[in-house]
Design a protein around this motif. Structure first.
Motif, PDB file in Angstrom:
ATOM      1  N   ASP A   1       0.836  -1.199   0.000  1.00  0.00           N
ATOM      2  CA  ASP A   1       0.000   0.000   0.000  1.00  0.00           C
ATOM      3  C   ASP A   1       0.876   1.257   0.000  1.00  0.00           C
ATOM      4  OD1 ASP A   1      -1.902   2.050   0.800  1.00  0.00           O
ATOM      5  OD2 ASP A   1      -3.196   0.428   1.492  1.00  0.00           O
TER       6      ASP A   1
ATOM      7  N   THR B   1      -7.187   3.738  -0.952  1.00  0.00           N
ATOM      8  CA  THR B   1      -6.896   2.315  -0.860  1.00  0.00           C
ATOM      9  C   THR B   1      -8.011   1.394  -1.355  1.00  0.00           C
ATOM     10  OG1 THR B   1      -5.438   2.718   0.992  1.00  0.00           O
ATOM     11  CG2 THR B   1      -6.315   0.489   0.794  1.00  0.00           C
TER      12      THR B   1
ATOM     13  N   ASP C   1       2.471   2.563   3.492  1.00  0.00           N
ATOM     14  CA  ASP C   1       1.467   3.632   3.458  1.00  0.00           C
ATOM     15  C   ASP C   1       1.423   4.358   4.808  1.00  0.00           C
ATOM     16  OD1 ASP C   1      -1.037   4.858   2.144  1.00  0.00           O
ATOM     17  OD2 ASP C   1      -1.851   4.082   4.022  1.00  0.00           O
TER      18      ASP C   1
ATOM     19  N   HIS D   1       2.195   8.289   5.370  1.00  0.00           N
ATOM     20  CA  HIS D   1       1.249   9.236   5.979  1.00  0.00           C
ATOM     21  C   HIS D   1       1.902   9.975   7.142  1.00  0.00           C
ATOM     22  CE1 HIS D   1      -2.516   8.516   3.933  1.00  0.00           C
ATOM     23  NE2 HIS D   1      -2.387   7.206   4.064  1.00  0.00           N
TER      24      HIS D   1
ATOM     25  N   HIS E   1      -1.779   3.347  -4.990  1.00  0.00           N
ATOM     26  CA  HIS E   1      -1.646   4.791  -5.227  1.00  0.00           C
ATOM     27  C   HIS E   1      -0.279   5.221  -4.734  1.00  0.00           C
ATOM     28  CE1 HIS E   1      -2.112   5.012  -0.927  1.00  0.00           C
ATOM     29  NE2 HIS E   1      -3.235   4.316  -1.030  1.00  0.00           N
TER      30      HIS E   1
ATOM     31  N   HIS F   1      -2.823  10.945   0.142  1.00  0.00           N
ATOM     32  CA  HIS F   1      -3.151  10.588  -1.245  1.00  0.00           C
ATOM     33  C   HIS F   1      -4.661  10.660  -1.379  1.00  0.00           C
ATOM     34  CE1 HIS F   1      -4.434   6.664   0.356  1.00  0.00           C
ATOM     35  NE2 HIS F   1      -3.402   6.815   1.175  1.00  0.00           N
TER      36      HIS F   1
HETATM   37 ZN    ZN Z   1      -3.034   5.720   2.854  1.00  0.00          ZN
END
Ligand code: ZN
Ligand code: AMP
Ligand code: ZN
Length: 426
Positions: free
Chosen positions: A51, A87, A208, A212, A256, A364
């Protein structure tokens, strides 16, 4: 077309043989016959998602093992996500090969007026409810044609979509250790019984999370990328020692990319609209909302005026959303969508004052056209041409590749298999 192909291995003979195989398969209805057709080129596919793996994270410096591995197989400049670049819509679009407006999973947060229900990614009951998921995930395509599948997490795999589930599946549990996830799928793929899987998925969220928290260039994100790198090495070694390496195509994707955000790039929505007048669905950087008809024009025009005066966002009524988003034709599409400009965050005065460190790190969800939102795509294994390259392409095509590699007749989908001509061996 966004997806022009740079490598050029002609595949016409191959395509002809494949079409012939499909024709033969469709003439012979018993599943057993399909399996026999498959066995002549029986291959396994392992689809793995990290992710938030932005396309340009893949480099000799940040992911040395993966970089070297990708040289031996196929790599794309980027995998263009569906809108919003979040996601859930992206993992599901990869699994079914359909744009959000054709698969129902139009966001991380969705409101369905027929179900009179909100969908949120933390709501287990809704996440496991089949009503939300339309189309045919690749694991169903496989199981329907006698090919067993196992999902060590994938969005949609925990719900009985079309009334069925993969042979092996796991309810999402972010605390399962990395290596245990890999060991489990290797075991599914090499059971040696009639429960053995030929398709498996793997999913990891830690990259991910660090993106973040710390942003795209932080040492913590570098460390997460080295963790990805180590896991890919472990995975390839385990495939080798299980005797699977020569018959398994490994496809590495992400959902992403990631963009750095900061407190000096914020949009306080309450400065532009009365939040009491709307039902807020999705948050930042894409705010989606339903609005009572009586307030709709007023809310829209105020926001549109602000946009035209230079506010760093774009506002769209449902029917105005760009067609390239393929996210406006579903009954679940919200009345109004506000998309922050790249790097901006949508917030409220209250949220800002109660969180002195918000926003920071990365996020994102932005327009998929930004290369910062592009995800990674690498294909390694017996069917991928060594050192082959593709320009960025849309992620809805991946389903058609998976079906092809597994020798399956794909369900109707929005993808175009010719996208992959330049990276597949004949
Ligand atoms: Zn995320
Ligand atoms: P986001 O960054 O908000 O788009 O979502 C990322 C989060 O989705 C990750 O931190 C995961 O914990 C979560 N996630 C991924 N797959 C699942 C799943 N199948 N069920 C519940 N949560 C998931
Ligand atoms: Zn994600």
């Amino acid at each position: 077309m966004m997806n022009s192909i740079t490598a050029s291995t002609p595949l016409n003979t191959h395509k002809f043989v494949f079409s012939l195989a499909l024709l033969l398969m469709s003439c012979s209805s018993p599943v057993q016959q399909d399996i026999q057709d498959r066995d002549s080129k029986a291959k396994k596919v392992l689809l793995i998602s990290f992710d938030g793996f932005r396309a340009d994270y893949l480099s000799a410096e940040r992911t040395p093992y993966l970089h070297a591995l990708a040289q031996k197989g196929a790599k794309s400049e980027g995998l263009i996500p569906v809108f919003p670049s979040k996601t859930f819509p992206n993992h599901y679009a990869i699994a079914v090969g359909l744009h959000p407006e054709n698969n129902g999973l139009i966001g991380n947060s969705i409101y369905d007026s027929t179900l009179a229900q909100m969908y949120r990614i933390g709501d287990r009951e809704q996440v496991e409810r089949a009503d939300w998921y339309e189309g045919e995930p690749i694991w169903n395509t496989a199981e329907k044609q006698g090919v067993r599948a196992g999902t060590m997490f994938w969005v949609g795999s925990e719900a009985p979509v079309q009334g069925m589930r993969p042979t092996h599946w796991k309810r999402y549990d972010g605390s399962v250790p990395d290596s245990a996830r890999i060991d489990t799928v290797i075991q599914w793929l090499s059971m040696g019984t009639d429960l053995e899987g030929d398709l498996a998925t793997l999913y990891f969220s830690f990259l991910d999370s660090q993106g973040h928290r710390y942003g795209t260039d932080a040492p913590e994100t570098d460390a997460a990328l080295l963790r990805v790198d180590g896991l890919m090495k472990y995975l390839m070694e385990e495939l080798e020692s299980a005797g699977l390496a020569n018959q398994t195509n490994v496809i590495l994707v992400s959902d992403h990319g990631m963009q750095n955000i900061s407190r000096d790039r914020v949009i306080t929505l309450d400065s532009y609209m009365d939040l009491e007048k709307v039902l807020m669905i999705g948050g930042s950087p894409v705010a989606t909302m339903n609005i009572e008809p009586v307030y709709r024009a007023e809310v829209y025009h105020t926001l549109k005026n602000a946009q035209e005066e230079g506010a760093p966002f774009q506002v769209f009524l449902k029917e105005e959303l760009p067609k390239r988003f393929h996210n406006s034709k579903h009954p679940r599409t919200p009345d109004l969508t506000i998309i922050a400009d790249l790097g901006y965050s949508l917030t409220t005065t209250q949220q800002l004052s109660s969180n002195p460190n918000y926003p920071s790190g990365g996020n994102h969800g932005y327009d998929p056209q930004h290369t910062e939102m592009h995800a990674v795509f690498v294909g390694i294994g017996p069917d991928f041409a060594p050192n082959s390259r593709l320009e960025a392409f849309e992620s809805i095509h991946v389903y058609s590749l998976l079906a092809y590699l597994l020798g399956l007749n794909p369900a109707p989908n929005d993808g175009d298999f010719t996208t992959f001509e330049g990276i597949l061996l004949q």
